[in-house]
Each structure stands twice: as C-alpha cells, then as structure tokens.
Design a protein around this motif. Structure first.
Motif, PDB file in Angstrom:
ATOM      1  N   TYR A 181       0.935  -1.178   0.189  1.00 20.56           N
ATOM      2  CA  TYR A 181      -0.149   0.040   0.137  1.00 20.56           C
ATOM      3  C   TYR A 181       0.943   1.410   0.098  1.00 20.56           C
ATOM      4  N   LYS A 186       4.600   0.965   1.832  1.00 20.86           N
ATOM      5  CA  LYS A 186       4.446   0.158   2.899  1.00 20.86           C
ATOM      6  C   LYS A 186       4.048  -1.287   2.306  1.00 20.86           C
ATOM      7  N   ALA A 236       2.553  -4.836   2.586  1.00 16.73           N
ATOM      8  CA  ALA A 236       1.586  -5.376   3.198  1.00 16.73           C
ATOM      9  C   ALA A 236       1.677  -7.072   3.392  1.00 16.73           C
ATOM     10  N   PRO A 293      -2.870 -13.570  13.121  1.00 18.53           N
ATOM     11  CA  PRO A 293      -3.272 -12.428  13.559  1.00 18.53           C
ATOM     12  C   PRO A 293      -3.923 -11.293  13.033  1.00 18.53           C
ATOM     13  N   SER A 294      -4.436 -10.157  13.645  1.00 21.28           N
ATOM     14  CA  SER A 294      -4.995  -9.533  12.845  1.00 21.28           C
ATOM     15  C   SER A 294      -4.072  -8.357  12.189  1.00 21.28           C
ATOM     16  N   GLY A 295      -4.398  -7.902  11.214  1.00 23.70           N
ATOM     17  CA  GLY A 295      -3.358  -7.018  10.474  1.00 23.70           C
ATOM     18  C   GLY A 295      -2.135  -7.755   9.822  1.00 23.70           C
ATOM     19  N   CYS A 296      -2.350  -8.993   9.656  1.00 22.21           N
ATOM     20  CA  CYS A 296      -1.084  -9.878   9.018  1.00 22.21           C
ATOM     21  C   CYS A 296      -1.298  -9.956   7.606  1.00 22.21           C
ATOM     22  N   GLY A 297      -2.428  -9.230   7.016  1.00 20.68           N
ATOM     23  CA  GLY A 297      -2.270  -9.473   5.579  1.00 20.68           C
ATOM     24  C   GLY A 297      -3.287 -10.629   4.885  1.00 20.68           C
ATOM     25  N   LYS A 298      -3.929 -11.261   5.851  1.00 17.08           N
ATOM     26  CA  LYS A 298      -5.062 -12.054   5.137  1.00 17.08           C
ATOM     27  C   LYS A 298      -5.860 -11.803   4.103  1.00 17.08           C
ATOM     28  N   SER A 299      -6.751 -10.379   4.661  1.00 18.82           N
ATOM     29  CA  SER A 299      -7.712  -9.935   3.659  1.00 18.82           C
ATOM     30  C   SER A 299      -6.856  -9.284   2.396  1.00 18.82           C
ATOM     31  N   THR A 300      -5.961  -8.849   2.588  1.00 16.47           N
ATOM     32  CA  THR A 300      -4.913  -8.274   1.549  1.00 16.47           C
ATOM     33  C   THR A 300      -4.605  -9.264   0.564  1.00 16.47           C
ATOM     34  N   ILE A 334      -8.712  -0.044  -4.797  1.00 15.18           N
ATOM     35  CA  ILE A 334      -8.061   0.585  -3.839  1.00 15.18           C
ATOM     36  C   ILE A 334      -6.903   1.501  -4.444  1.00 15.18           C
ATOM     37  N   GLU A 374     -13.823 -13.666   6.529  1.00 11.75           N
ATOM     38  CA  GLU A 374     -14.290 -13.866   7.840  1.00 11.75           C
ATOM     39  C   GLU A 374     -15.679 -13.876   7.538  1.00 11.75           C
ATOM     40  N   HIS A 424     -10.752 -16.148  12.082  1.00  9.44           N
ATOM     41  CA  HIS A 424     -10.220 -15.953  13.244  1.00  9.44           C
ATOM     42  C   HIS A 424     -10.402 -17.030  14.181  1.00  9.44           C
TER      43      HIS A 424
HETATM   44  N1  LIG Z   1      -6.580   0.266   1.921  1.00  4.83           N
HETATM   45  C1  LIG Z   1      -5.416   0.215   2.904  1.00  4.83           C
HETATM   46  N2  LIG Z   1      -4.265   1.304   2.697  1.00  4.83           N
HETATM   47  C2  LIG Z   1      -3.296   1.000   3.321  1.00  4.83           C
HETATM   48  N3  LIG Z   1      -2.983   0.145   4.195  1.00  4.83           N
HETATM   49  C3  LIG Z   1      -3.714  -0.896   4.278  1.00  4.83           C
HETATM   50  C4  LIG Z   1      -4.924  -1.034   3.625  1.00  4.83           C
HETATM   51  N4  LIG Z   1      -5.819  -2.099   3.948  1.00  4.83           N
HETATM   52  C5  LIG Z   1      -5.009  -2.813   4.628  1.00  4.83           C
HETATM   53  N5  LIG Z   1      -3.825  -2.029   4.998  1.00  4.83           N
HETATM   54  C6  LIG Z   1      -2.789  -2.489   5.769  1.00  4.83           C
HETATM   55  O1  LIG Z   1      -2.413  -3.683   5.389  1.00  4.83           O
HETATM   56  C7  LIG Z   1      -2.015  -4.609   6.570  1.00  4.83           C
HETATM   57  C8  LIG Z   1      -2.661  -5.966   6.366  1.00  4.83           C
HETATM   58  O2  LIG Z   1      -4.017  -5.604   6.481  1.00  4.83           O
HETATM   59  P1  LIG Z   1      -5.468  -6.724   6.352  1.00  4.83           P
HETATM   60  O3  LIG Z   1      -6.628  -6.076   6.255  1.00  4.83           O
HETATM   61  O4  LIG Z   1      -4.817  -7.688   5.147  1.00  4.83           O
HETATM   62  O5  LIG Z   1      -4.992  -7.706   7.528  1.00  4.83           O
HETATM   63  P2  LIG Z   1      -6.093  -8.659   7.941  1.00  4.83           P
HETATM   64  O6  LIG Z   1      -4.972 -10.032   7.976  1.00  4.83           O
HETATM   65  O7  LIG Z   1      -7.234  -8.806   7.338  1.00  4.83           O
HETATM   66  O8  LIG Z   1      -6.458  -8.267   9.561  1.00  4.83           O
HETATM   67  P3  LIG Z   1      -7.968  -8.734  10.204  1.00  4.83           P
HETATM   68  O9  LIG Z   1      -7.729 -10.171  10.693  1.00  4.83           O
HETATM   69  O10 LIG Z   1      -8.146  -8.004  11.379  1.00  4.83           O
HETATM   70  O11 LIG Z   1      -8.743  -8.518   9.157  1.00  4.83           O
HETATM   71  C9  LIG Z   1      -2.274  -3.992   7.731  1.00  4.83           C
HETATM   72  O12 LIG Z   1      -1.169  -3.341   8.438  1.00  4.83           O
HETATM   73  C10 LIG Z   1      -3.282  -2.847   7.347  1.00  4.83           C
HETATM   74  O13 LIG Z   1      -3.152  -1.592   8.073  1.00  4.83           O
END
Ligand SMILES: Nc1ncnc2c1ncn2[C@@H]1O[C@H](COP(=O)(O)OP(=O)(O)OP(=O)(O)O)[C@@H](O)[C@H]1O
Ligand SMILES: [Mg+2]
Lengths: 275, 286
Positions: free
Chosen positions: A38, A41, A43, A62-69, A81, A197, A228
C-alpha cells in the motif's frame, strides 16, 4: 531477483507446475511471488500458494497480518484501492490474472467474493440474486427465475423466503443476509469462492449453517476462507495457511498444521502465545 | 429562557402564516372574488372590471408561469447535477474536494441580483439572437433559475451518492460488474431518496426565487404559449406590483393571495421532502 527470493519464500508443498503457468489437474488457482504494497508500505511479502479444486483452504493469522490483503488480490479487488500495488503472478486457467491484458471483470465473475459484513443491496431478495446474471447476460424471465431459485436453494434459503422474494434483502436476519450474499455470488456461477471472515458477524447457529454450506460448496468449488476461529478452520478446511506480519509462514494440510506445525511462529500462534 | 426563544420563533412563524393567510383570503371573503375564478382565470388586470363588475383576477398565467419555469429549470439541472456528482464522487474525488466543491459553493453565494444582471446582459440577447422576439421569456427565466438552483441540487446529490455504503459498491465489483454498471444499478438506486429530496428542494428554491426571474422573464401576465414570449410568475408579479398598490385595495389583496399560493406551495414542497425522508427510512429498516 525473483529467483533469489524463492529461496526464502515458504514453498507450498502442493506447488507442482514449474513457472510455465499451465494448469494441472490438482490446481484451480496458483499464486507465484504474490506481493502487495500500500503505497510505500509492504503489506504482503512475496509468497507462493496453490489451491486445489474442490477443497477448502483456511487463511489464519493475527489481525493485520495481511490475510484480507492476500484474499483481495485473488480476484483483483485491490484494483479498486488507490495506490495498492500488486506484484507477482496469479495463475488461473493458464493465464496470469495480473498480466496487463487480463479482463478483471471476467476474472471476478469466475472468482467470487463474500465479505465480512453481509452486504445485500437495498433491493428485493430476488433482485439481489438476479443482479449479477442480469448484468452479464441477456436472460428471459424464466431463466432468471430458475437461476434465482437454484442459487437460493443451494444456500438453503429458498424455503425460508420463497413467499417473499419481493421483500427487501435488508429485511432478513444477519445470517440470512450472509447466505443471500453467498447466493448472489453463486448466481454468476464462479469456480472459486473467496470468503473474508464470512461468519464473524453471525450468531452460532447461522455460523453452523454457513460452515456446512462451505463444506457443501467445496464439492464443486474451490473455497478460500479467512477466519479468526481456529475451530472453524479445523472443522471446514482441507488445508490451512498461516500468515504472520505480512508473510506467509506455513501452509499445509489442516490436520498436520494444527498437530505438527513446522514453524515456531505457527506453534506459538496456535498455542495462543501471541494473538 | 431558551424555551422562551423557541416559543418566540414558533409564534413568529405561525403569525407570519396567519398574516399572509388573512390578507390573502380577503380577496375571496371581502372582495367577493370566487376562488375558482381566481385560480382558473387567464386575464390578470385587477384595476379593471368586467361587465358584471368583478375585477379581472385570473392568476392562472402566473401559476402556470411559476410551475413551468420551476419544472424546466430543474429538468435542466437534474441530469447535469447527477452527472457532475457521479464524476466527483466516483471518478475524481480529489478534483471534487479541491476544485468542484469550492466552485459550486461560490456559485451558491452569488446574490440573485447578480444572476439577474448577467441573465439580462448575456442570456437575453443570446435568446433573442436565435429565437427572435425580445429574448425575455420562460426560457431565459428557466436558464437563470437553473444556474441558481444548480449548486444546492448538486451538493445534495453529491452527499446522497457519497453516503451510499462502500460495501454496496464492493459487492457489485465482486460480481464482476464494471464501475458504470455499479453506478447505474447500485449507487443511483440506493441514492434515490436523497436525489429526490435534492430535486424537490431545488424546485422549492426555484419556485420561490423572485428577483432574478423578474429581470429576465418579461413580466407579461399572459398564458405562456411559447418558451420565447414574455411571461410572468407569481413571484415576479409580486415584486413588480407590490410597491405600487396601496394597502387594502382590491389589487393589493389579490397580490396577497398570490403570496398565499406561494406559501402553500412551499409548505407542500417541505411536506414532500418529509415524506420522501420517511419512505427512505422505512425502506432502509424494514
Ligand atoms: N486500504 C489500505 N491502505 C493502506 N494500508 C492498508 C489498507 N488495507 C490494509 N492495509 C494494511 O495492510 C496490513 C494488512 O491488512 P489486512 O486487512 O490484510 O489484515 P488482516 O489480516 O485481514 O487483518 P484482520 O484479521 O484484522 O482482518 C495492515 O497493516 C493494514 O494496516
Ligand atoms: Mg481482514
């Protein structure tokens, strides 16, 4: 450059084909050196993973580890995006989805997505399900009726709503809404289903129904689900991938990964030593 | 203390309505003009009387004039405003924030006399140039009004479109729909109550605007038969005549009646906005 990175990258045991992009029978979707940033940064560090047809793969971490990404890359939802950069390859039907000429709209039809929050359109139940098919093809009323009924039956919703198909999709309960959203995705007949999720906003009974549905869908779809809930991953998935701090740490058959994790970080996560 | 302030405002509004109503109704109760002939008559000349002694008090030309310019101006504004709002929200949000919004806010701040002046010096000659005649008339009035209501309408439609949840758009993209399909089939239908509200408020504004219209419409109280012949609206007749007619005369009462029609119409517009709001809520929750 890529070749050097391969060494550090965890290599998915199911990755069979060499980089020629040809689809083998045990592969529905394969990513190769897939990375996401992103802006500046990073991700997601480059990772390889193969998804076999008719399986459920769970993505945990864990949360924020990039699964959704990661998940959102697979059908190029990240394209919506601004300043999200995706590198590497996603092989689907012998074509690289990330190659410049690839039609994202076709791809998303084949690789459907179900979101964390149920997001039915503020339209009737019928129109919600018919939305996708209507956009893509010219269909007679009877054909549409047939698709709507089949999709709703598949998610076990038809008998619950068959008398009120004209009612707003927003009038359903949360669990029904989520199944409606799954039906809406099924209506365009995808091969792969991405679920982020899908049960986190649902009560235990609805969760059970959606889990059963995932198992059922896996008979003829490739399902990839972020969760999760460890028990959920164990219950529904054939394979599990563990992500940590933007990195794919380990992927393997679910039973194996939960009983004998290869990596230290996986062990720690599974035993709850960090969240 | 604060209660007194609120009560004062309520009393003020109510007494305003009562004042306009009492004067406006005098035409019918004191001067003996029938309400039916007032709203259906097509000759407006309260100084003169017909053979039976009743003054010529047909307000229909002005009522029609008001409705025609209102509908025309809003019909011109609606497609452009929707187009602008889609562009600004869906395609170029940066441009919207930095350029478009400030510009339309500026447009909203321009006093109506200025719009009238510009209409008079620029628009009227242009209309005269291609349609002949004087250039004064319904078309000129509608165009000026369109410029005046545009900022209000576009700002409200903007808000309505921006308020459509992101998740709806994602749902549509996730099904392989293009941006255009998403806008057309998800975003616009979801924003519809807001868009309706915007257009009704725009109409209310257009209906009530006086000065700028009066400067370009030609002020001839005759039934509008063409876009290019001079006409009149309720407001334009009020502003041109009110100063000239003594209080208590029949003509003055008739003007109050026009004001009453305006007031009732604006209440109707407010009512419609309320109803749309309520319908939107019902649909959202149920
Ligand atoms: N649109 C965005 N712009 C900038 N950074 C982003 C964006 N979406 C996610 N991130 C960053 O990318 C990283 C991974 O986010 P992601 O949403 O993939 O986490 P996740 O594993 O799905 O977490 P969760 O379990 O909370 O859903 C995070 O550090 C988040 O801050
Ligand atoms: Mg997530």
């Amino acid at each position: 450059m890529m070749a050097e990175m391969t060494v550090e990258r965890p290599v998915d045991a199911a990755t069979t084909a060499a980089g020629d992009g040809r689809r083998t029978t045990d592969e529905a979707l394969r990513c190769e050196g897939l990375s996401v940033a992103y802006g500046e940064k990073q991700a997601l560090a480059p990772c390889d993973m193969t998804f076999a047809p008719s399986t459920v793969t769970a993505l945990i971490g864990p949360s924020g580890c990039g699964k959704s990404t990661f998940l959102r890359c697979l059908n190029l939802m990240n394209r919506e995006i601004a300043n999200c950069h995706v590198g590497g390859h996603i092989w689907f039907h012998g074509q690289d989805a990330l190659a410049p000429g690839c039609d994202v709209y076709d791809l998303r039809r084949c690789i459907g997505m179900v979101f964390q929050q149920p997001n039915p359109f503020p339209l009737s139940i019928y129109d919600n399900v018919a939305y996708g098919p209507r956009r893509h093809r010219r269909l007679s009323r009877a054909q549409l009726d047939e698709i709507v009924e089949r999709s709703l039956r598949r998610v076990g919703l038809f008998d619950e709503v068959k008398d009120e198909l004209k009612k707003s999709g927003l009038a359903l309960s949360g669990g029904q809404q989520q199944r409606l959203c799954i039906a809406r995705t099924l209506a365009v007949d995808p091969e792969v289903l991405l679920m982020d999720e899908p049960t986190s906003a649902l009560d235990p009974i609805s969760t059970k129904m959606v889990e059963g549905l995932m198992r059922d869908l896996a008979r003829d779809h490739t399902v990839i689900v972020v969760t999760h809930n460890m028990q959920q991953a164990e219950r529904v998935s054939n394979r599990t991938a563990f992500f940590y701090l933007g990195e794919l740490v380990e992927v393997g058959p679910t039973k194996e990964l939960f009983s004998h994790p290869r990596e230290r970080r996986t062990q720690d996560y599974l035993s709850g030593r960090f969240s | 203390m604060t209660g007194v302030c609120a009560a004062f405002v309520v009393a003020l509004v109510l007494s305003l309505i009562v004042l306009v109503a009492s004067h406006g109704l005098a035409t019918f109760t004191v001067d003996g003009v029938s309400f039916a002939s007032f709203v259906t008559g097509t000759v407006w000349n309260p100084h003169a009387s017909d053979a039976s002694g009743a003054p010529y008090m047909g307000a229909l030309p002005m009522i029609c004039g008001s409705f025609v310019v209102t509908v025309l101006s809003c019909a011109m504004v609606l497609p452009i405003a929707i187009g602008c709002a889609i562009f600004v929200v869906e395609i170029a949000p940066r441009f919207g924030e930095r350029v478009f919004r400030p510009i339309t806010e500026m447009l909203a701040g321009i006093p109506s006399v200025v719009f009238g002046l510009i209409g008079l010096t620029v628009l009227v000659p242009v209309v005269r140039g291609f349609a002949g005649g004087t250039g004064f008339g319904i078309l000129s009035g509608s165009l000026v009004l369109a410029c005046m209501v545009f900022p209000t309408v576009v700002a409200l439609i903007n808000d309505a479109i921006a308020a459509v949840p992101r998740s709806y758009r994602e749902g549509s993209y996730g099904l392989g729909c293009t941006r255009w399909q998403t806008v057309l089939h998800v975003v616009l239908p979801s924003a519809m109550p807001g868009i309706m509200t915007a257009i009704v408020l725009g109409m209310a504004r257009a209906f009530g605007e006086a000065l700028a219209v009066q400067m370009v419409i030609g002020n001839a109280a005759q039934m509008p038969t063409s876009l290019f012949t001079p006409a009149a609206t309720l407001t334009s007749v009020l502003t041109t005549s009110m100063g000239n007619e003594a209080m208590g005369t029949v003509y003055n009462d008739a003007l109050w009646s026009l004001a009453l029609i305006l007031l009732v119409m604006s209440l109707v517009f407010i009512l419609i906005v309320r109803l749309i709001g309520r319908a939107g809520k019902v649909r959202g929750n149920a």
